[in-house]
Write a protein that holds these residues in place. Structure first.
Motif: not given
Length: 64
Positions: A12-27
């Protein structure tokens, strides 16, 4: 464990981080990760979840 070798919470955390990075360009920050996985207290994202996810990333994505 999932097929990826992660616990459900780590996945769940991994998926959230990937989505966040894709959308915002940062961690995301720690607090953003907490909100992203539906946590109510900072302890919801325990260090073992983060370390397990980090181990997965190093082993599987960075070839370590």
């Amino acid at each position: 464990m999932t097929k990826m070798g992660l616990t459900p919470k780590q996945k769940q955390l991994f998926d959230f981080i990937r989505m966040y990075q894709k959308e915002k360009g940062q961690s995301p920050s720690y607090d953003e990760m907490l909100v992203g996985v539906g946590g109510k207290a900072r302890e919801s994202i325990k260090m073992d979840h983060i370390l397990g996810l980090l181990g997965y990333l190093i082993t599987n994505l960075l070839g370590g």
